[in-house]
Design an enzyme around this catalytic site. Structure first.
Site, PDB file in Angstrom:
ATOM      1  N   LYS A 225       0.824  -1.206   0.000  1.00  0.00           N
ATOM      2  CA  LYS A 225       0.000   0.000   0.000  1.00  0.00           C
ATOM      3  C   LYS A 225       0.863   1.263   0.000  1.00  0.00           C
ATOM      4  O   LYS A 225       2.039   1.260   0.359  1.00  0.00           O
ATOM      5  CB  LYS A 225      -0.936  -0.001   1.220  1.00  0.00           C
ATOM      6  N   ARG A 259      -3.893 -10.518   3.795  1.00  0.00           N
ATOM      7  CA  ARG A 259      -4.055 -10.520   2.341  1.00  0.00           C
ATOM      8  C   ARG A 259      -2.798  -9.920   1.723  1.00  0.00           C
ATOM      9  O   ARG A 259      -2.496  -8.739   1.941  1.00  0.00           O
ATOM     10  CB  ARG A 259      -5.307  -9.714   1.975  1.00  0.00           C
TER      11      ARG A 259
END
Length: 285
Positions: A225, A259
């Site tokens: 991210k 994840r």
């Protein structure tokens, strides 16, 4: 530091998964041309299936298949285009692995077809609040539900945990009204989803164990991210070490499922975190 707690997550097709005592890895398989770090890598069915099976070999218990990029500013695709991408991969995978299969979609129709094709889990990045019919589908089929927090398309509360509580409580009310069993639900705080500033994501990490009050398994998706890049100075494909560090920290705070893009490096980091939690539990016994 969180206590180890085992919970059984019930999913479609009569399957279940024990979560809590050991970290569980969900591997990301994006069958899209434009996902932020691996777009275009796995568009072909054979390539996506081969990558998914390699992730299972590396230690993934769940394969999460997505047919639309959910990156900030990503282009929406039609339901038929999304289904054309994910359904062939699900159908091909179901006979090749015992790993659980998840579909990353916020569309009830795609979710229904995916579960019919063999998916066990629906991963909804709008937390049932865009298409609540997903909750009814989960109740009817027994599909597992990943309910994610997002700040997109709404005004957030100023306090990061207050907003988590407000949004996820609404989602859980939708699930309960549809008859979804709590044993079918995991929650995801949605790192990076309308959390534009690095500080907001870091505060969510620092206060993460406040989410344990839901008494449901917690899934996290920090993989590659933007906030990891802001901390490390790395571009998206080179953020796996930073991701593994973030996930190990979140594991110690109570996260159960992770994840990720790179299964192997996160498996090793989480094994260290699991060993610390296990030792702490033995010392307290």
């Amino acid at each position: 530091m969180a206590e180890l707690r085992s919970q059984s997550w019930h999913v479609a097709h009569g399957r279940s998964l024990d979560v809590g005592k050991q970290s569980v890895i969900m591997a990301i398989v994006n069958v899209t041309p434009d996902s932020f770090s691996d777009g275009g890598h796995y568009e072909a069915v054979d390539t996506a299936v081969a990558h998914a099976l390699a992730c299972v070999e590396d230690g993934a218990a769940i394969i999460d298949i997505g047919g639309e990029s959910t990156k900030p500013g990503g282009d929406a695709v039609s339901a038929s285009a999304e289904q054309g991408r994910v359904l062939p991969v699900i159908e091909a995978l179901r006979g090749k692995t015992d790993a659980l299969i998840s579909v990353d979609t916020y569309r009830a129709d795609t979710a229904r077809l995916a579960v019919g094709a063999g998916a066990h889990i629906v991963n909804d990045v709008f937390g049932l609040q865009r298409e609540p019919e997903i909750a009814a589908l989960a109740a009817q089929t027994g599909a597992g539900l990943c309910i994610m927090h997002t700040g997109r398309d709404r005004q957030k509360l100023p306090d990061v945990i207050d907003d988590q509580m407000l949004f996820l409580s609404r989602s859980l009310d939708i699930a309960a009204a549809a008859g979804v069993s709590r044993q079918s639900i995991v929650l995801d705080p949605g790192f990076g989803f309308a959390k534009e500033h690095t500080e907001e994501n870091l505060e969510l990490m620092a206060r993460f164990n406040a989410l344990l009050r839901f008494e449901l398994p917690l899934l996290v998706g920090t993989s590659r991210k933007r906030f990891v890049g802001a901390i490390t100075g790395r571009d998206a494909p080179d953020r796996d070490v930073g991701t593994a560090a973030a996930n190990a920290i979140l594991r110690l705070q109570g996260a159960a499922l992770f994840r990720v893009h790179n299964v192997a490096i996160n498996r090793d980091a989480l094994a260290v975190a699991d060993a610390i939690l296990g030792t702490r539990a033995r010392l307290k016994a």
